[in-house]
Design an enzyme around this catalytic site. Structure first.
Site, mmCIF file in Angstrom:
data_model
loop_
_atom_site.group_PDB
_atom_site.id
_atom_site.type_symbol
_atom_site.label_atom_id
_atom_site.label_comp_id
_atom_site.label_asym_id
_atom_site.label_seq_id
_atom_site.Cartn_x
_atom_site.Cartn_y
_atom_site.Cartn_z
ATOM 1 N N HIS A 1 -8.169 -5.017 -0.486
ATOM 2 C CA HIS A 1 -6.706 -4.174 -0.125
ATOM 3 C C HIS A 1 -6.223 -4.954 1.057
ATOM 4 C CE1 HIS A 1 -4.196 -0.561 -0.818
ATOM 5 N NE2 HIS A 1 -4.187 -0.443 0.545
ATOM 6 N N ASP B 1 -10.281 -4.381 -4.306
ATOM 7 C CA ASP B 1 -9.473 -3.113 -3.924
ATOM 8 C C ASP B 1 -10.115 -1.756 -4.738
ATOM 9 O OD1 ASP B 1 -7.736 -1.518 -2.959
ATOM 10 O OD2 ASP B 1 -5.968 -1.915 -3.768
ATOM 11 N N SER C 1 0.890 -1.154 0.036
ATOM 12 C CA SER C 1 -0.186 -0.013 -0.160
ATOM 13 C C SER C 1 0.970 1.195 -0.130
ATOM 14 C CB SER C 1 -1.005 0.027 1.279
ATOM 15 O OG SER C 1 -2.072 1.034 0.986
#
Length: 355
Positions: free
Chosen positions: A328, A298, A190
């Site tokens: 995610h 996501d 991320s």
């Protein structure tokens, strides 16, 4: 400590009418600019995550004493054999996620993932911390990533490391015989994936803030971006269609950007949008191989796929691995799952291919 306790802790210290930003109850910004953080780990770091692995050893060290930035170092136990009897292992430098505002290499979910990554990928894993926003807005996290890479290069070239007496140097000596510093890969989850992207661009473009050129056999062979946290002013379909019940949802992502972007910047700023109007032309950047991982559920999925497709169209050595039906950061929420195992095998194959 459960999330409700963290929120209560912050609430007791911060009257509601003074709070201008409340990030999941773990970070609150007051009207006078004061920032209050809870010391607790979030609800998605339950005590059920394993803190050890039968075939992995780990230690912790400080890589930047002035900023108190730490790194957790993991190696498969088989690599603990005397020098000359153990095969040197590739090195995976890992940066955690958290929207640049939350997270730590010490959090239970990050730790559990790194344990399995080291075991299943057969690699040394270095999970590095960095300064967080809003106390340290971007590009502070990227600068810390570059600092870590310089530290790693210097440590790998130091013949005195094994003889050093300090505790941190002793931890380094414990690692040194296992690691092949000619096969270093920068990975990130991320926000950490965004750090990996910016380090790749800095290194390839010869930025003064990038790690120094390879020496003493040290070489970065590739980058792995796990659902990288990219942004932009224009909404993508996966962002616009993201349900409010998702984690993260669009409101949370926008809050992360408000708290982490340079003051006055929009989501098209180069630190957020790799294809923004003022971002460097990636077509002119000589990028090494890149593995990009996307999740079908996501909200940042479209940006991730677009990033990989644009690099491919530029002729860059990029590989896209998409996990349909996965949200995610699924590998952090379920580090022991079959899907996480498949992800780690994809990383291992990528590493093996980058000879």
């Amino acid at each position: 400590m459960p999330a409700v306790s963290a929120a209560s802790c912050c609430a007791a210290a911060t009257p509601a009418n003074d709070v201008v930003e409340d990030l999941l109850g773990f970070l609150r910004v007051l009207s006078d600019g004061t920032i209050v953080r809870s010391p607790a780990e979030p609800v998605f770091c339950p005590d059920t995550f394993p803190d050890s692995h039968p075939s992995v050893e780990w230690k912790e060290a400080v890589y930047d004493k002035a900023k108190n930035l730490r790194v957790r170092m993991y190696k498969p136990s088989a690599a603990a054999a005397p020098a000359g009897n153990a095969k040197k292992l590739p090195v995976l430098v890992h940066f955690h996620g958290g929207g640049f505002c939350l997270g730590s290499c010490t959090w239970g979910n990050v730790h559990a993932f790194c344990l399995r990554l080291a075991a299943d990928a057969g690699a040394v894993v270095l999970s590095a911390g960095y300064r967080l926003a809003p106390e340290h807005r971007l590009p502070a996290a990227f600068d810390d990533g570059a600092t870590f890479m310089r530290w790693l290069r210097e440590q790998s070239a130091s013949a005195a490391g094994a003889a050093a007496a300090e505790a941190d140097d002793a931890a380094w000596a414990w690692l040194a015989d296992a690691a092949d510093f000619g096969r270093v890969f920068v990975t990130g989850d991320s926000a950490g994936g965004s750090i990996a992207h910016h380090l790749a661009v800095r290194a390839a473009s010869g930025s003064a803030a990038a790690p120094e050129p390879a020496a003493g056999g040290f070489a970065v062979r590739g980058y792995v971006l796990l659902m990288p946290f990219f942004g932009g002013v224009r909404r993508t379909a996966s962002e616009a269609e993201c349900p409010a019940a998702a984690f993260p949802n669009l409101d949370l992502v926008d809050q992360f950007w408000r708290l982490s972007l340079p003051a006055g910047a929009t989501r098209d700023h180069p630190v957020a949008n790799p294809f923004g109007p003022e971002s460097p032309d990636l077509g002119l950047v000589d990028l090494p191989p890149v593995l990009v991982v996307a999740g079908g559920l996501d909200l940042i999925r479209d940006r991730t796929v677009d990033y990989a497709e644009r690099l491919a169209a530029m002729g860059k050595p990029v590989e896209l691995a998409e996990f349909a039906g996965k949200a995610h950061g699924f590998y952090l929420h379920e580090p022991g799952s079959e899907a996480t195992g498949e992800l780690i095998q994809a990383v291992a194959r990528f590493v093996d291919a980058c000879v």
